[in-house]
Motif scaffolding. Structure first.
Motif, PDB file in Angstrom:
ATOM      1  N   MET A   1      54.021 110.340  77.969  1.00 44.20           N
ATOM      2  CA  MET A   1      53.034 109.455  77.334  1.00 44.20           C
ATOM      3  C   MET A   1      53.528 109.050  75.952  1.00 44.20           C
ATOM      4  O   MET A   1      53.945 109.904  75.159  1.00 44.20           O
ATOM      5  CB  MET A   1      51.676 110.156  77.220  1.00 44.20           C
ATOM      6  N   LEU A   3      53.301 107.497  72.027  1.00 41.12           N
ATOM      7  CA  LEU A   3      52.382 107.729  70.920  1.00 41.12           C
ATOM      8  C   LEU A   3      51.284 106.675  70.887  1.00 41.12           C
ATOM      9  O   LEU A   3      50.122 106.985  70.615  1.00 41.12           O
ATOM     10  CB  LEU A   3      53.161 107.718  69.599  1.00 41.12           C
ATOM     11  N   THR A   5      49.973 105.046  73.402  1.00 40.28           N
ATOM     12  CA  THR A   5      49.004 105.330  74.460  1.00 40.28           C
ATOM     13  C   THR A   5      48.112 106.503  74.068  1.00 40.28           C
ATOM     14  O   THR A   5      46.895 106.485  74.312  1.00 40.28           O
ATOM     15  CB  THR A   5      49.722 105.648  75.787  1.00 40.28           C
ATOM     16  N   PHE A   6      48.701 107.521  73.459  1.00 40.24           N
ATOM     17  CA  PHE A   6      47.936 108.679  72.990  1.00 40.24           C
ATOM     18  C   PHE A   6      46.871 108.243  71.989  1.00 40.24           C
ATOM     19  O   PHE A   6      45.696 108.625  72.101  1.00 40.24           O
ATOM     20  CB  PHE A   6      48.885 109.695  72.353  1.00 40.24           C
ATOM     21  N   VAL A  10      42.701 108.298  72.015  1.00 37.48           N
ATOM     22  CA  VAL A  10      41.889 108.901  70.955  1.00 37.48           C
ATOM     23  C   VAL A  10      40.784 107.939  70.529  1.00 37.48           C
ATOM     24  O   VAL A  10      39.615 108.316  70.399  1.00 37.48           O
ATOM     25  CB  VAL A  10      42.761 109.288  69.741  1.00 37.48           C
ATOM     26  N   ALA A  37      45.774 103.663  80.733  1.00 39.88           N
ATOM     27  CA  ALA A  37      46.881 104.493  80.262  1.00 39.88           C
ATOM     28  C   ALA A  37      47.873 104.810  81.374  1.00 39.88           C
ATOM     29  O   ALA A  37      48.886 105.458  81.125  1.00 39.88           O
ATOM     30  CB  ALA A  37      46.345 105.783  79.660  1.00 39.88           C
ATOM     31  N   HIS A 199      46.195 115.418  83.785  1.00 35.86           N
ATOM     32  CA  HIS A 199      47.179 114.901  82.826  1.00 35.86           C
ATOM     33  C   HIS A 199      46.743 115.431  81.466  1.00 35.86           C
ATOM     34  O   HIS A 199      45.834 114.889  80.817  1.00 35.86           O
ATOM     35  CB  HIS A 199      47.192 113.376  82.841  1.00 35.86           C
ATOM     36  N   TRP A 201      48.025 115.660  78.340  1.00 38.65           N
ATOM     37  CA  TRP A 201      48.109 114.871  77.119  1.00 38.65           C
ATOM     38  C   TRP A 201      46.972 113.858  77.042  1.00 38.65           C
ATOM     39  O   TRP A 201      46.371 113.631  75.975  1.00 38.65           O
ATOM     40  CB  TRP A 201      49.456 114.170  77.019  1.00 38.65           C
ATOM     41  N   ALA A 202      46.644 113.249  78.190  1.00 40.84           N
ATOM     42  CA  ALA A 202      45.536 112.289  78.226  1.00 40.84           C
ATOM     43  C   ALA A 202      44.213 112.990  77.958  1.00 40.84           C
ATOM     44  O   ALA A 202      43.355 112.482  77.221  1.00 40.84           O
ATOM     45  CB  ALA A 202      45.511 111.580  79.578  1.00 40.84           C
ATOM     46  N   ALA A 205      44.036 113.884  74.207  1.00 43.97           N
ATOM     47  CA  ALA A 205      43.810 112.693  73.379  1.00 43.97           C
ATOM     48  C   ALA A 205      42.358 112.233  73.471  1.00 43.97           C
ATOM     49  O   ALA A 205      41.704 111.969  72.456  1.00 43.97           O
ATOM     50  CB  ALA A 205      44.747 111.567  73.812  1.00 43.97           C
TER      51      ALA A 205
END
Length: 247
Positions: A1, A3, A5-6, A10, A37, A199, A201-202, A205
């Motif tokens: 992912m 930055l 998209t992160f 958020v 995303a 996921h 990281w998703a 965030a």
């Protein structure tokens, strides 16, 4: 992912947190953001369940005194039933999918939305009488099971239960809605995490944004008339019911 998209998730989480607190329809913001995303529909649904826990955390941090107005003896059974409901609902989803239950959901959300809108008149018609406590607690368990299993409109369903079967104020019901659903989502998330399609990281965030959004939503409620919030919940719920029926 990436930055970018992160950070997008958020920001989407902040929006979902505000919308989720004020109307109970956080997934209307979070789910499309997860898809944008690049997540698959299944991964998006499971990952957002984890991220949306942040709404309750943010709201509780902003309104701890309101949450604890009834004391721990009042709150702990509700938290326990929410956890049990999340376990039951999440387990049912993983075991058999949503199936034909999807056909009933729009009507369930629609009825709950109308009841929230009419709750002041319905309470007045009760003449000060309230249902036995077990009726309310059974409603919490039912709402939480539904929340862990399907989720759409669960906040609206809880408000209808609280406003018609208990003596809770609208302001405290709004806080309880977010916190109880956070517990439901947290327990269901443990089951979903074992499925291997999260996921992370998703989810992280979105969760970071939801904490901020839940805190902001609770702050905004202090400055918005109760009638306006109730109408917003009802309109959003009716819109969600229409979308679920025609998707």
């Amino acid at each position: 992912m990436t930055l970018s998209t992160f950070l997008l998730l958020v920001v989407a989480g902040m929006g979902a947190g505000v919308v989720g607190f004020l109307t109970g329809m956080a997934s209307l913001v979070s789910f499309p953001a997860m898809l944008a995303a690049g997540l698959s529909p299944v991964a998006a649904n499971v990952s957002q369940t984890i991220g949306l826990v942040g709404i309750g955390a943010g709201a509780a941090a902003r309104s701890t005194s309101t949450l604890l107005e009834g004391g721990r003896r009042d709150l702990l059974p509700q938290l326990g039933l929410s956890a049990l409901g999340g376990l039951l609902g999440g387990g049912l989803l993983l075991a058999g999918g949503q199936g034909s239950f999807e056909a009933v959901v729009p009507w369930l959300v629609l009825v709950a939305s109308v009841l929230v809108l009419l709750s002041p008149r319905l309470r007045a018609a009760q003449g000060g009488r309230t249902a036995p406590r077990w009726v309310y607690l059974a409603g919490v368990l039912g709402m939480s099971t539904y929340g862990g299993y399907f989720g759409a409109g669960a906040g609206t369903i809880y408000l209808a239960v609280a406003l018609l079967t208990s003596t809770e104020t609208f302001a405290r019901s709004m806080i309880l809605k977010s916190v109880l659903l956070a517990v439901t989502n947290l327990v269901a998330s443990v089951l979903f995490a074992l499925s291997g399609v999260v996921h992370w990281w998703a989810a992280v965030a979105l969760g970071l944004g939801c904490v901020a959004g839940g805190h902001l939503g609770a702050a905004l409620q202090d400055h918005v008339p109760e009638r306006t919030v109730r109408r917003a919940v009802a309109v959003a719920g009716i819109g969600l019911a229409w979308w679920l029926a025609h998707r």
